[in-house]
Scaffold this active site. Structure first.
Site, PDB file in Angstrom:
ATOM      1  N   ASN A 238     -13.394   3.707  -4.687  1.00 36.25           N
ATOM      2  CA  ASN A 238     -12.778   3.904  -3.387  1.00 36.25           C
ATOM      3  C   ASN A 238     -12.169   5.284  -3.307  1.00 36.25           C
ATOM      4  OD1 ASN A 238      -9.655   4.019  -2.919  1.00 36.25           O
ATOM      5  ND2 ASN A 238      -9.965   2.773  -4.763  1.00 36.25           N
TER       6      ASN A 238
ATOM      7  N   LYS B 203       0.845  -1.202   0.000  1.00 39.12           N
ATOM      8  CA  LYS B 203       0.000   0.000   0.000  1.00 39.12           C
ATOM      9  C   LYS B 203       0.884   1.256   0.000  1.00 39.12           C
ATOM     10  CE  LYS B 203      -3.557   2.706   1.395  1.00 39.12           C
ATOM     11  NZ  LYS B 203      -4.637   3.042   0.451  1.00 39.12           N
ATOM     12  N   GLY B 204       0.474   2.269  -0.714  1.00 32.71           N
ATOM     13  CA  GLY B 204       1.242   3.513  -0.811  1.00 32.71           C
ATOM     14  C   GLY B 204       1.673   4.038   0.546  1.00 32.71           C
TER      15      GLY B 204
ATOM     16  N   LYS C 120       3.682   4.752 -11.806  1.00 34.96           N
ATOM     17  CA  LYS C 120       2.312   4.236 -11.954  1.00 34.96           C
ATOM     18  C   LYS C 120       1.430   5.314 -12.554  1.00 34.96           C
ATOM     19  CE  LYS C 120      -1.359   1.694  -9.692  1.00 34.96           C
ATOM     20  NZ  LYS C 120      -1.742   0.904  -8.512  1.00 34.96           N
TER      21      LYS C 120
ATOM     22  N   THR D 190      -6.840   3.853 -10.844  1.00 35.59           N
ATOM     23  CA  THR D 190      -8.306   3.875 -10.964  1.00 35.59           C
ATOM     24  C   THR D 190      -8.783   5.054 -11.804  1.00 35.59           C
ATOM     25  OG1 THR D 190      -8.382   5.117  -8.905  1.00 35.59           O
ATOM     26  CG2 THR D 190      -8.676   2.738  -8.760  1.00 35.59           C
TER      27      THR D 190
ATOM     28  N   GLY E 275      -6.007  -3.556 -13.987  1.00 34.60           N
ATOM     29  CA  GLY E 275      -7.295  -2.893 -14.181  1.00 34.60           C
ATOM     30  C   GLY E 275      -8.358  -3.936 -14.442  1.00 34.60           C
TER      31      GLY E 275
ATOM     32  N   CYS F  50      -2.897   8.606  -7.758  1.00 32.24           N
ATOM     33  CA  CYS F  50      -4.048   8.420  -6.877  1.00 32.24           C
ATOM     34  C   CYS F  50      -4.983   9.616  -7.034  1.00 32.24           C
ATOM     35  CB  CYS F  50      -3.626   8.297  -5.419  1.00 32.24           C
ATOM     36  SG  CYS F  50      -5.054   8.262  -4.314  1.00 32.24           S
TER      37      CYS F  50
ATOM     38  N   ASN G 202       3.690   6.513  -6.933  1.00 32.44           N
ATOM     39  CA  ASN G 202       2.274   6.805  -7.122  1.00 32.44           C
ATOM     40  C   ASN G 202       2.111   8.267  -7.536  1.00 32.44           C
ATOM     41  OD1 ASN G 202      -0.420   7.375  -6.882  1.00 32.44           O
ATOM     42  ND2 ASN G 202      -0.709   6.236  -4.987  1.00 32.44           N
TER      43      ASN G 202
ATOM     44  N   ILE H  51      -9.954   6.033  -0.291  1.00 29.29           N
ATOM     45  CA  ILE H  51      -9.308   5.807   1.006  1.00 29.29           C
ATOM     46  C   ILE H  51      -8.497   7.050   1.375  1.00 29.29           C
ATOM     47  CG2 ILE H  51      -7.746   4.277   2.312  1.00 29.29           C
ATOM     48  CD1 ILE H  51     -10.242   2.825   1.144  1.00 29.29           C
TER      49      ILE H  51
END
Lengths: 302, 256
Positions: free
Chosen positions: A68, A44-45, A164, A192, A242, A129, A126, A70
């Site tokens: 999501n 997780k990031g 990413k 996403t 994906g 996001c 990342n 988060i």
């Protein structure tokens, strides 16, 4: 039969990994999955300091997928290095750490700390996001911003960098070319797609953040298309993801040009997804008498 | 150990408007505890995520689980038409249950509001205490009150006053002059907030079961968090995971 694949000089025992944010640091799913059988675990990031993340509700179901927001809740790099990396080191799998930040300096701090940890094979940056107000996607939607952060991080990173990419851009190949020109070692896509859901009975947003990132099987055709376009545009190895739900889905990405694949939302649907997909890729290779996995990469015809 | 398994429906019936009662045969019953939950997966592929549902009752032989749930959307609508012999994928057992030992030989409130009532049944069965069971409903379409009467004195409150005390569970506690040393509760957030305040005033512990939209159910996705008073040991921020650190929390630990 040889399932090995190589990303930026790092050889994975098979091409199946976990998508960042859907697998924690592996601990929670180790009750279901033998982590020794995964090509890599992508954590997780993580940022330089702990992040509280967004208010709830943070997740909502949509047709064939989910949203999501988060908000990159994470315990900070120090906890990851003291607790999560030692846990993952017990397993015969590659460790890839996803790195997030609000500023370039935040990213540099994390990347430098991880440079002291030889068990971490690759860093995934990342810049995509969609659920945070600062950082992340702000670096991934303009080619010059992506170029700048990539070249800056390359100066500080000991491990190869996977950038990413976000699908929330006009032309993903422009982003891919910018990352390649700046010295990125690999690409992963797609993050996403920004979406929204409204509860018409309550007249409220389904997610407290109003928008959320959409994932799940419904986004797969978009992701396959973007992987194919990117593979045509750059020479960098691509990790495709994906909406992958089974081995056939994974092979679609590979034929489109991905050297490896990540399983995301489907971990929530079937906690055994990753290892079932490894097995399914083996079965496919047997059926079609493919000796080396690498022969499948980009092998779509026409 | 958590597992995803195929369970077989033993029986299903409707208890009240939108409320269904299903027994499923599953090995998960062997180690299930009151206050834990399971996730059921709809077969409809357009519904991706598992549905978290609390364990209502475990049979004596520990071969089957009872769930009592409300229809709230596509997934639960699908579950409600399952018949005996149908199969359903289940992930369990999830979360930490109620700390049953904390109530032993004490005067306890078991407070359930609406679809928060079901987990009170297995808790009432296992708890050795002086049990005062307070149940809140919208109207006189009561459910599970007869099952619960076997294990303690039941007090009912209804919003429209059509049965028991008119008002909520706190009104029923006041009207009946009830008192307790420990509270176990599950229900809607306004009810849990009132219980938290009441427990603080009375200086008694309250163990409340929370719910939130979930994706994974096993602590990986960080979808279902609740704000905590102190920094949480796992998250390193003021957030605990309802699915794995809960769903039961001591009321003083959480900011609700």
């Amino acid at each position: 039969m040889n399932l090995k694949t190589t990303i930026a000089g790092v050889t994975l025992q098979n091409p199946v990994m976990t998508a960042s944010g859907t697998f924690g640091s592996g601990m929670e799913y180790s009750e279901f999955v033998d982590l020794n059988r995964l090509g890599a675990v992508v954590t997780k990031g993580v940022a330089n300091v702990p992040w509280q993340g967004n208010p709830t509700p943070r997740v909502a179901e949509v047709y064939g997928g989910m949203l999501n927001a988060i908000g990159l809740q994470n315990p900070g790099i120090d906890v990851l290095m003291e607790r999560d990396i030692p846990f993952l080191r017990q397993y015969n799998t590659k460790i890839i750490v996803n790195v997030c930040g609000k500023t370039v300096e935040d990213y540099i701090e994390v990347v430098e700390k991880l440079g002291d940890e030889p068990a971490v094979a690759l860093l995934e940056i990342n810049v995509s996001c969609p659920n945070v107000k600062e950082g992340a996607i702000a670096f991934g939607q303009k080619a010059d911003a992506l170029y700048n952060i990539t070249s800056e991080l390359k100066k500080h990173a000991r491990q190869p960098l996977i950038m990413k990419l976000s699908p929330n851009v006009t032309d993903i190949t422009e982003m891919a070319k910018a990352a390649e020109a700046a010295g990125a070692d690999a690409l992963s896509l797609i993050n996403t797609l920004t979406g929204m859901k409204i509860d018409v009975h309550k007249r409220k947003f389904a997610i407290a953040n109003k928008t959320g990132g959409m994932s799940g099987p419904a986004i797969k055709p978009i992701a396959v298309r973007m992987v194919y376009q990117t593979a045509q545009a750059v020479k960098l190895p691509i990790i495709g993801m994906g909406g992958i739900a089974n081995a056939e889905d994974a092979i679609e990405f590979i034929l489109a040009g991905a050297s490896a694949v990540s399983i995301g939302a489907m971990n929530f649907v079937n906690p055994y997804s990753t290892i079932e997909i490894v097995k399914g890729i083996e079965d496919y290779m047997k059926k079609y008498k493919v000796e080396n996995f690498s022969d499948l990469i980009g092998a779509v015809e026409g | 150990m958590k597992q995803k398994q195929t369970a077989t429906v033993r029986s299903q019936r409707q208890l009240a408007a939108q409320i269904f009662d299903m027994w499923i045969e599953t090995e998960l019953a062997g180690e299930a505890a009151p206050g834990q939950f399971i996730c059921l997966y709809p077969k409809d592929k357009s519904t991706l995520l598992p549905r978290p549902i609390s364990i209502c009752e475990i049979n004596e032989e520990r071969t089957a689980l009872r769930i009592v749930y409300r229809i709230t959307g596509k997934g639960t609508t699908e579950f409600s038409v399952y018949k005996q012999g149908d199969t359903v994928s289940v992930l369990g057992n999830l979360g930490n249950g109620f700390p049953v030992a904390k109530g032993k030989e004490k005067r306890v409130f078991l407070i359930g509001g609406g679809i928060g009532i079901p987990p009170m049944l297995q808790l009432a069965k296992e708890l050795q205490a002086q049990k005062q069971i307070v149940l809140g409903y919208r109207s006189n379409e009561l459910f599970l009150h007869n099952d619960l009467e076997r294990y303690g004195q039941v007090y009912v409150a209804t919003e429209d006053g059509s049965a028991g005390t008119k008002g909520n569970v706190m009104d029923a506690i006041r009207e009946n002059g009830l008192d307790a040393d420990v509270i176990f509760a599950c229900g809607p957030m306004p009810m849990l907030r009132a219980i938290k305040r009441y427990a603080e005033e009375k200086k008694i512990p309250a163990y409340i079961s929370l719910e939130e939209h979930m994706a994974c159910g096993v602590g990986a996705c960080l979808g279902c968090v609740v704000k905590t008073k102190e920094v949480d040991h796992h998250s390193n921020v003021h957030n605990a995971r309802i699915c794995t650190d809960g769903p039961v929390f001591e009321a003083g630990e959480v900011e609700i």
